[in-house]
Design a protein around this motif. Sequence first.
Motif, PDB file in Angstrom:
ATOM      1  N   ILE A 101      43.646  34.930  38.467  1.00  0.00           N
ATOM      2  CA  ILE A 101      44.011  36.335  38.683  1.00  0.00           C
ATOM      3  C   ILE A 101      43.179  37.218  37.762  1.00  0.00           C
ATOM      4  O   ILE A 101      42.639  38.243  38.180  1.00  0.00           O
ATOM      5  CB  ILE A 101      45.520  36.566  38.444  1.00  0.00           C
ATOM      6  CG1 ILE A 101      46.355  35.791  39.462  1.00  0.00           C
ATOM      7  CG2 ILE A 101      45.856  38.054  38.508  1.00  0.00           C
ATOM      8  CD1 ILE A 101      47.846  35.777  39.164  1.00  0.00           C
ATOM      9  N   ASN A 102      43.066  36.803  36.512  1.00  0.00           N
ATOM     10  CA  ASN A 102      42.308  37.576  35.530  1.00  0.00           C
ATOM     11  C   ASN A 102      40.839  37.706  35.944  1.00  0.00           C
ATOM     12  O   ASN A 102      40.260  38.795  35.889  1.00  0.00           O
ATOM     13  CB  ASN A 102      42.427  36.923  34.154  1.00  0.00           C
ATOM     14  CG  ASN A 102      42.008  37.844  33.045  1.00  0.00           C
ATOM     15  OD1 ASN A 102      42.176  39.053  33.137  1.00  0.00           O
ATOM     16  ND2 ASN A 102      41.454  37.278  32.001  1.00  0.00           N
ATOM     17  N   LYS A 103      40.257  36.617  36.375  1.00  0.00           N
ATOM     18  CA  LYS A 103      38.854  36.628  36.806  1.00  0.00           C
ATOM     19  C   LYS A 103      38.668  37.545  38.020  1.00  0.00           C
ATOM     20  O   LYS A 103      37.723  38.335  38.076  1.00  0.00           O
ATOM     21  CB  LYS A 103      38.419  35.198  37.145  1.00  0.00           C
ATOM     22  CG  LYS A 103      36.963  35.048  37.451  1.00  0.00           C
ATOM     23  CD  LYS A 103      36.617  33.585  37.670  1.00  0.00           C
ATOM     24  CE  LYS A 103      35.166  33.422  38.045  1.00  0.00           C
ATOM     25  NZ  LYS A 103      34.826  32.024  38.307  1.00  0.00           N
ATOM     26  N   LEU A 104      39.592  37.460  38.968  1.00  0.00           N
ATOM     27  CA  LEU A 104      39.522  38.284  40.170  1.00  0.00           C
ATOM     28  C   LEU A 104      39.682  39.766  39.838  1.00  0.00           C
ATOM     29  O   LEU A 104      38.918  40.603  40.320  1.00  0.00           O
ATOM     30  CB  LEU A 104      40.597  37.848  41.169  1.00  0.00           C
ATOM     31  CG  LEU A 104      40.737  38.691  42.434  1.00  0.00           C
ATOM     32  CD1 LEU A 104      39.443  38.662  43.242  1.00  0.00           C
ATOM     33  CD2 LEU A 104      41.903  38.200  43.269  1.00  0.00           C
ATOM     34  N   ILE A 105      40.648  40.095  39.005  1.00  0.00           N
ATOM     35  CA  ILE A 105      40.898  41.508  38.703  1.00  0.00           C
ATOM     36  C   ILE A 105      39.740  42.101  37.900  1.00  0.00           C
ATOM     37  O   ILE A 105      39.367  43.257  38.106  1.00  0.00           O
ATOM     38  CB  ILE A 105      42.275  41.714  38.018  1.00  0.00           C
ATOM     39  CG1 ILE A 105      42.729  43.175  38.116  1.00  0.00           C
ATOM     40  CG2 ILE A 105      42.272  41.293  36.583  1.00  0.00           C
ATOM     41  CD1 ILE A 105      43.225  43.587  39.441  1.00  0.00           C
ATOM     42  N   GLU A 106      39.123  41.308  37.027  1.00  0.00           N
ATOM     43  CA  GLU A 106      37.960  41.817  36.286  1.00  0.00           C
ATOM     44  C   GLU A 106      36.788  42.083  37.226  1.00  0.00           C
ATOM     45  O   GLU A 106      36.060  43.059  37.056  1.00  0.00           O
ATOM     46  CB  GLU A 106      37.575  40.851  35.169  1.00  0.00           C
ATOM     47  CG  GLU A 106      38.555  40.919  34.015  1.00  0.00           C
ATOM     48  CD  GLU A 106      38.142  40.117  32.807  1.00  0.00           C
ATOM     49  OE1 GLU A 106      36.981  39.658  32.752  1.00  0.00           O
ATOM     50  OE2 GLU A 106      38.982  39.961  31.912  1.00  0.00           O
TER      51      GLU A 106
END
Length: 118
Positions: A101-106
Amino acid sequence: MTSYTFTRELRLLTPAQFKSVFSNPIKASSAEITLLAIPNSEQHPRLGLTVAKRYVKRANQRNRIKRVIRDSFRLNQHDIPHLDIVVLVRNGVMEMENAEINKLIEKLWRKLSRRYNG
């Protein structure tokens, strides 16, 4: 020194603030998450989150997703233009790990910045 807090002034709080973002927004999206944004008159970006029960049934899962997105915003707030941003979470995000999720949102923060500046 740069502050990485997530204070009240960095949040969209009222229904009117959310509604304004939905009218003619700049969009950045993936299959699981959509970002809608409009320029604001503040000197910082502001964030609003919507995680529907329809897609994420359990409250602890909704809270986990919101926590990961808020943390990413907090750490990237100085790289994001002065926008009011609403994050819409859709189906499929519940199966993702926090790091995914973190990678996608960044990636979506960068995409949104490019669309706003470009």
